[in-house]
Design a protein around this motif. Structure first.
Motif, PDB file in Angstrom:
ATOM      1  N   VAL A  11      -9.685   2.320   1.158  1.00  0.00           N
ATOM      2  CA  VAL A  11      -9.833   1.626   0.099  1.00  0.00           C
ATOM      3  C   VAL A  11     -10.887   0.564   0.258  1.00  0.00           C
ATOM      4  CG1 VAL A  11      -7.332   2.033  -0.395  1.00  0.00           C
ATOM      5  CG2 VAL A  11      -7.851   0.139   1.218  1.00  0.00           C
ATOM      6  N   ARG A  12     -11.032  -0.071  -1.069  1.00  0.00           N
ATOM      7  CA  ARG A  12     -12.016  -1.330  -1.081  1.00  0.00           C
ATOM      8  C   ARG A  12     -11.310  -2.321  -1.643  1.00  0.00           C
ATOM      9  NH1 ARG A  12     -17.786   0.686  -3.732  1.00  0.00           N
ATOM     10  NH2 ARG A  12     -18.409  -1.541  -2.828  1.00  0.00           N
ATOM     11  N   SER A  13     -11.670  -3.652  -1.215  1.00  0.00           N
ATOM     12  CA  SER A  13     -11.007  -4.723  -1.318  1.00  0.00           C
ATOM     13  C   SER A  13     -11.018  -5.044  -3.130  1.00  0.00           C
ATOM     14  CB  SER A  13     -11.715  -5.897  -0.373  1.00  0.00           C
ATOM     15  OG  SER A  13     -11.018  -7.053  -0.708  1.00  0.00           O
ATOM     16  N   ALA A  14      -9.854  -5.298  -3.565  1.00  0.00           N
ATOM     17  CA  ALA A  14      -9.907  -5.916  -4.850  1.00  0.00           C
ATOM     18  C   ALA A  14     -10.092  -7.196  -4.865  1.00  0.00           C
ATOM     19  CB  ALA A  14      -8.206  -5.559  -5.353  1.00  0.00           C
ATOM     20  N   ARG A  15     -10.432  -8.064  -3.804  1.00  0.00           N
ATOM     21  CA  ARG A  15     -10.723  -9.422  -3.639  1.00  0.00           C
ATOM     22  C   ARG A  15     -11.881  -9.962  -2.879  1.00  0.00           C
ATOM     23  NH1 ARG A  15      -5.443 -11.256  -0.254  1.00  0.00           N
ATOM     24  NH2 ARG A  15      -6.785  -9.879   1.107  1.00  0.00           N
ATOM     25  N   PRO A  16     -12.806 -10.722  -3.696  1.00  0.00           N
ATOM     26  CA  PRO A  16     -13.910 -10.952  -3.272  1.00  0.00           C
ATOM     27  C   PRO A  16     -13.909 -11.719  -1.939  1.00  0.00           C
ATOM     28  CG  PRO A  16     -13.502 -12.264  -5.298  1.00  0.00           C
ATOM     29  CD  PRO A  16     -12.604 -11.241  -5.162  1.00  0.00           C
ATOM     30  N   LYS A  17     -14.543 -11.809  -0.998  1.00  0.00           N
ATOM     31  CA  LYS A  17     -14.386 -12.657   0.307  1.00  0.00           C
ATOM     32  C   LYS A  17     -14.994 -13.913   0.116  1.00  0.00           C
ATOM     33  CE  LYS A  17     -14.121  -8.682   3.572  1.00  0.00           C
ATOM     34  NZ  LYS A  17     -12.764  -8.828   4.086  1.00  0.00           N
ATOM     35  N   LYS A  18     -14.192 -14.843  -0.628  1.00  0.00           N
ATOM     36  CA  LYS A  18     -14.851 -16.084  -0.796  1.00  0.00           C
ATOM     37  C   LYS A  18     -15.097 -16.905   0.583  1.00  0.00           C
ATOM     38  CE  LYS A  18     -11.380 -16.724  -3.731  1.00  0.00           C
ATOM     39  NZ  LYS A  18     -10.568 -15.633  -4.035  1.00  0.00           N
ATOM     40  N   TYR A  19     -14.198 -16.877   1.407  1.00  0.00           N
ATOM     41  CA  TYR A  19     -14.163 -17.608   2.382  1.00  0.00           C
ATOM     42  C   TYR A  19     -13.295 -16.844   3.554  1.00  0.00           C
ATOM     43  CZ  TYR A  19      -9.900 -19.163   0.471  1.00  0.00           C
ATOM     44  OH  TYR A  19      -8.372 -19.241  -0.333  1.00  0.00           O
ATOM     45  N   GLY A  20     -13.445 -17.244   4.675  1.00  0.00           N
ATOM     46  CA  GLY A  20     -12.926 -16.407   5.859  1.00  0.00           C
ATOM     47  C   GLY A  20     -11.563 -16.163   5.845  1.00  0.00           C
ATOM     48  N   TRP A  21     -11.347 -14.797   5.514  1.00  0.00           N
ATOM     49  CA  TRP A  21      -9.904 -14.290   5.279  1.00  0.00           C
ATOM     50  C   TRP A  21      -9.126 -14.169   6.752  1.00  0.00           C
ATOM     51  CZ3 TRP A  21      -8.024 -14.291   0.655  1.00  0.00           C
ATOM     52  CH2 TRP A  21      -9.012 -14.241  -0.478  1.00  0.00           C
ATOM     53  N   GLY A  22      -8.087 -14.453   7.118  1.00  0.00           N
ATOM     54  CA  GLY A  22      -7.623 -14.271   8.406  1.00  0.00           C
ATOM     55  C   GLY A  22      -7.040 -12.828   8.503  1.00  0.00           C
ATOM     56  N   LYS A  23      -7.611 -12.153   9.859  1.00  0.00           N
ATOM     57  CA  LYS A  23      -7.052 -10.943  10.240  1.00  0.00           C
ATOM     58  C   LYS A  23      -5.652 -11.253  10.908  1.00  0.00           C
ATOM     59  CE  LYS A  23     -10.885  -8.410  10.363  1.00  0.00           C
ATOM     60  NZ  LYS A  23     -11.757  -7.333  11.130  1.00  0.00           N
ATOM     61  N   ASP A  24      -4.815 -10.105  11.074  1.00  0.00           N
ATOM     62  CA  ASP A  24      -3.483 -10.237  11.769  1.00  0.00           C
ATOM     63  C   ASP A  24      -3.623 -10.344  13.278  1.00  0.00           C
ATOM     64  OD1 ASP A  24      -0.946 -10.011  12.611  1.00  0.00           O
ATOM     65  OD2 ASP A  24      -0.661  -8.066  11.676  1.00  0.00           O
ATOM     66  N   LYS A  25      -3.653 -11.477  13.711  1.00  0.00           N
ATOM     67  CA  LYS A  25      -3.769 -11.722  15.028  1.00  0.00           C
ATOM     68  C   LYS A  25      -2.421 -12.007  15.829  1.00  0.00           C
ATOM     69  CE  LYS A  25      -6.375 -15.188  14.255  1.00  0.00           C
ATOM     70  NZ  LYS A  25      -7.264 -16.298  14.383  1.00  0.00           N
ATOM     71  N   SER A  26      -1.258 -11.499  15.038  1.00  0.00           N
ATOM     72  CA  SER A  26       0.132 -11.758  15.617  1.00  0.00           C
ATOM     73  C   SER A  26       0.721 -10.889  16.807  1.00  0.00           C
ATOM     74  CB  SER A  26       1.110 -11.030  14.559  1.00  0.00           C
ATOM     75  OG  SER A  26       2.385 -11.068  15.025  1.00  0.00           O
ATOM     76  N   ALA A  27       1.290 -11.621  17.571  1.00  0.00           N
ATOM     77  CA  ALA A  27       1.593 -11.130  18.946  1.00  0.00           C
ATOM     78  C   ALA A  27       2.537  -9.887  18.674  1.00  0.00           C
ATOM     79  CB  ALA A  27       2.376 -12.140  19.737  1.00  0.00           C
ATOM     80  N   GLU A  28       2.829  -9.475  17.528  1.00  0.00           N
ATOM     81  CA  GLU A  28       3.780  -8.559  17.236  1.00  0.00           C
ATOM     82  C   GLU A  28       3.202  -7.355  17.561  1.00  0.00           C
ATOM     83  OE1 GLU A  28       5.577  -5.328  15.685  1.00  0.00           O
ATOM     84  OE2 GLU A  28       3.656  -5.824  14.841  1.00  0.00           O
ATOM     85  N   ASN A  29       3.804  -6.534  18.599  1.00  0.00           N
ATOM     86  CA  ASN A  29       3.001  -5.450  19.331  1.00  0.00           C
ATOM     87  C   ASN A  29       3.899  -4.144  19.164  1.00  0.00           C
ATOM     88  OD1 ASN A  29       5.206  -6.114  21.107  1.00  0.00           O
ATOM     89  ND2 ASN A  29       3.871  -6.744  22.775  1.00  0.00           N
ATOM     90  N   ARG A  30       4.853  -3.926  18.146  1.00  0.00           N
ATOM     91  CA  ARG A  30       5.588  -2.741  17.833  1.00  0.00           C
ATOM     92  C   ARG A  30       4.728  -1.638  17.707  1.00  0.00           C
ATOM     93  NH1 ARG A  30      10.613  -0.669  17.112  1.00  0.00           N
ATOM     94  NH2 ARG A  30      10.555   0.934  15.950  1.00  0.00           N
ATOM     95  N   THR A  31       4.922  -0.491  18.387  1.00  0.00           N
ATOM     96  CA  THR A  31       4.279   0.795  18.369  1.00  0.00           C
ATOM     97  C   THR A  31       5.008   1.854  17.462  1.00  0.00           C
ATOM     98  OG1 THR A  31       5.164   1.398  20.352  1.00  0.00           O
ATOM     99  CG2 THR A  31       2.874   0.407  20.273  1.00  0.00           C
ATOM    100  N   GLY A  32       6.247   1.840  17.331  1.00  0.00           N
ATOM    101  CA  GLY A  32       6.941   2.674  16.458  1.00  0.00           C
ATOM    102  C   GLY A  32       7.051   2.682  15.040  1.00  0.00           C
ATOM    103  N   PRO A  33       7.241   3.696  14.286  1.00  0.00           N
ATOM    104  CA  PRO A  33       7.362   3.478  12.712  1.00  0.00           C
ATOM    105  C   PRO A  33       8.447   2.469  12.345  1.00  0.00           C
ATOM    106  CG  PRO A  33       8.406   5.506  13.365  1.00  0.00           C
ATOM    107  CD  PRO A  33       7.838   4.869  14.623  1.00  0.00           C
TER     108      PRO A  33
END
Length: 588
Positions: free
Chosen positions: A512-534
């Motif tokens: 998919v392509r973003s529906a929002r322009p990158k106006k400024y630094g969008w934060g990626k998910d850097k969470s320590a959440e590390n679950r691998t299962g569904p």
């Protein structure tokens, strides 16, 4: 890692830790949602450890702290942005040295432009979206904090409905972004607005996926699903009297904001005093007890108390009373904090049983018969009116409890005539102001009048006749079957179609392509959440009951490879649900 821990970790890593400096304090300003999020996932001392010296409410008058840097955690609304602009107005001295602004969700373009052109812009050092626009209620439960949803979603004004759906879609998408999930999406087709909302949500979700292509890209996460329902899907579960500890306590006792107040005797003179306790997951004993049936709660508290007494070489009894606990406290005052916890849950269980015996003992069997269609022996109930009429005539039964029984009868009969309904209401002596609760249930797509031709999909119930342990709790929420069928890939595709372009679990999604322009630094998910299962995420528009919350934990326990997370616009008790129906037209 539960939802609360995941959210707190995100706030630390994306908001607080990057700005933390030695011997430098900052002020944290939050709006209503920001306050609720922080209250749900952290304590003040934890904020202090991250360099926050004071937390202030955005909407209140605040004293200027011009030598301190400020951190704003807010929802990007016009009101909130106007408040920040006012804090740095050129007509007066700025409130703070500079601003670090964190939005809980995507900022609309027009508001971003307004903010960037304001005098406040030159004071802004950080501007970022952290994509946390939901409340982590429990480890597997979330809320969008939208208690006024019924008039907006089920009301007659299309503009209000569209606006509220756009907001909910964005909030729900931030949950998926926080969890790093890009799930396959299904919905219950019985209410046309649910399909419309699902399309809106998919658009928001695609935008987050475009910003962070790693969302849901592991083999196990490709199986993750999100199922969207509305409250009319199961009108029974939110109005039944429950006998499981948490659901029963919140229904029968005046618990507000998870705070339980109770009277206890304290000190040498055994003076009565009021205590209050927070019922949340910070207490391991509450986590163990909350989904237990009331029949075994006191016994289990005693068992846990005896284990504690044994570890401390204290004399414990097989069945403790409040008097026994009081004596133990006198002998071992150094363990007052620990022993008080056991006292709390004995008080809570005793309060529940007292209300049960006073008010609802006579109702539970009748309600269970109506909900399940069978009696305690498994025989079909042929004449429900035989047991209902005495309840309608009983002056000790409250009007709201009578309404609950009338509604259950109506559901069992798949609607009834206006004449029969009015007879019941008259026999029950229901006040005029409450009578519309019954008819307004039809606004949720539930059949109330037998002439109504509307029909909801019938969910095939699993046979659990051999699993019933307590006759007072024979009803199993419909959502339990939805959870199990979705995980087993047996969910009816006609009643629960996939969103356009999706076909079955485990199928990779197109890019998919973003529906929002990158106006400024969008934060990626850097969470320590590390679950691998569904994960299976269930979202209910219109409120969820405590019995449905319990189902998420029970199914997760049974399906060990999966984690079930349930969320809604808000949490329901039976009284809140009925009051919401009564006020359904109040905002129109």
């Amino acid at each position: 890692m539960g939802l609360k821990e995941i959210v707190w970790q995100r706030i630390i890593e994306d908001v607080l830790r990057p700005l933390k400096k030695p011997r430098e304090w900052k002020v944290l300003i939050v709006d209503h949602l920001g306050t609720r999020i922080l209250s749900a996932c952290c304590k003040m001392h934890e904020l202090v450890n991250e360099g926050i010296t004071v937390v202030e409410n955005l909407s209140r008058v605040r004293q200027p702290l011009s030598k301190m840097e400020s951190i704003y955690l807010i929802t990007p609304t016009e009101e909130s942005i106007d408040k920040i602009i006012a804090d740095f107005s050129e007509s007066s001295k700025p409130h703070y040295k500079c601003a670090h602004v964190f939005y809980t969700e995507a900022c609309p373009d027009e508001l971003f432009q307004k903010f960037s052109k304001s005098p406040a812009a030159k004071y802004v050092k950080t501007l970022k979206e952290i994509n946390i626009s939901f409340l982590p209620i429990e480890s597997q439960v979330f809320s969008l904090d939208y208690p006024d949803i019924l008039p907006n979603f089920y009301g007659s004004i299309a503009q209000s409905r569209t606006k509220c759906m756009e907001r909910m879609a964005e909030q729900l998408a931030t949950l998926c972004a926080t969890l790093g999930e890009y799930p396959i999406v299904r919905y219950n087709r019985d209410h046309e607005s649910v399909a419309e909302f699902t399309q809106m949500f998919q658009g928001k979700l695609d935008a987050y996926k475009a910003d962070d292509p790693s969302m849901g890209d592991t083999p196990e996460k490709l199986k993750s699903q999100l199922v969207i329902l509305d409250r009319g899907f199961d009108p029974v579960s939110p109005i039944l009297h429950e006998c499981y500890f948490q659901a029963m306590a919140y229904d029968l006792l005046p618990i507000e904001n998870d705070v339980y107040r109770y009277a206890t005797n304290s000190g040498p003179a055994q003076t009565e005093m009021e205590k209050k306790a927070l019922l949340d997951e910070s207490n391991e004993l509450w986590v163990k007890l909350r989904h237990e049936h009331i029949a075994v709660v006191s016994q289990n508290v005693t068992t846990e108390l005896k284990k504690f007494a044994d570890t401390k070489r204290m004399a414990g009894k097989d069945r403790a009373s409040m008097r026994d606990l009081s004596q133990m406290l006198k002998k071992m005052p150094q363990y007052q904090k620990e022993l008080s916890r056991y006292s709390l849950y004995l008080h809570l269980a005793e309060d529940c049983m007292k209300r049960f015996k006073e008010k609802i003992d006579k109702l539970v069997r009748v309600e269970q018969d109506l909900a399940t269609g069978t009696d305690a022996d498994g025989e079909r109930v042929k004449d429900p009116m035989k047991n209902i009429v005495p309840i309608m005539l009983d002056q000790d039964v409250s009007p709201l409890d009578k309404i609950r029984v009338i509604l259950l009868l109506t559901f069992a009969k798949n609607g009834q005539s206006e004449e029969n309904r009015e007879k019941l209401i008259k026999h029950a002596n229901i006040p005029t102001v409450d009578r519309e609760i019954i008819t307004k249930m039809s606004r949720l797509g539930v059949k109330i009048d037998d002439k109504d031709r509307s029909r909801r999909s019938k969910i095939e119930r699993r046979d659990r006749s051999g699993q019933v342990t307590y006759q007072s709790s024979r009803w199993i929420p419909l959502i339990t079957d939805v959870m199990q069928d979705a995980i087993d890939d047996k969910l009816d595709t006609k009643a629960f179609p996939f969103i356009s372009g999706q076909q079955s679990t485990g199928v990779g999604m197109p890019s998919v392509r973003s529906a929002r322009p990158k106006k400024y630094g969008w934060g990626k998910d850097k969470s320590a959440e590390n679950r691998t299962g569904p994960r299976l995420i269930i979202f209910v528009i219109g409120g969820m009951s405590y019995s449905e919350m319990r189902a998420a934990y029970e199914v997760s326990k049974a399906k060990k490879d999966w984690e079930v997370i349930i969320g809604s616009t808000h949490l329901l008790t039976p009284e809140l649900f009925l009051n919401s129906l009564r006020n359904l037209d109040s905002n129109e």
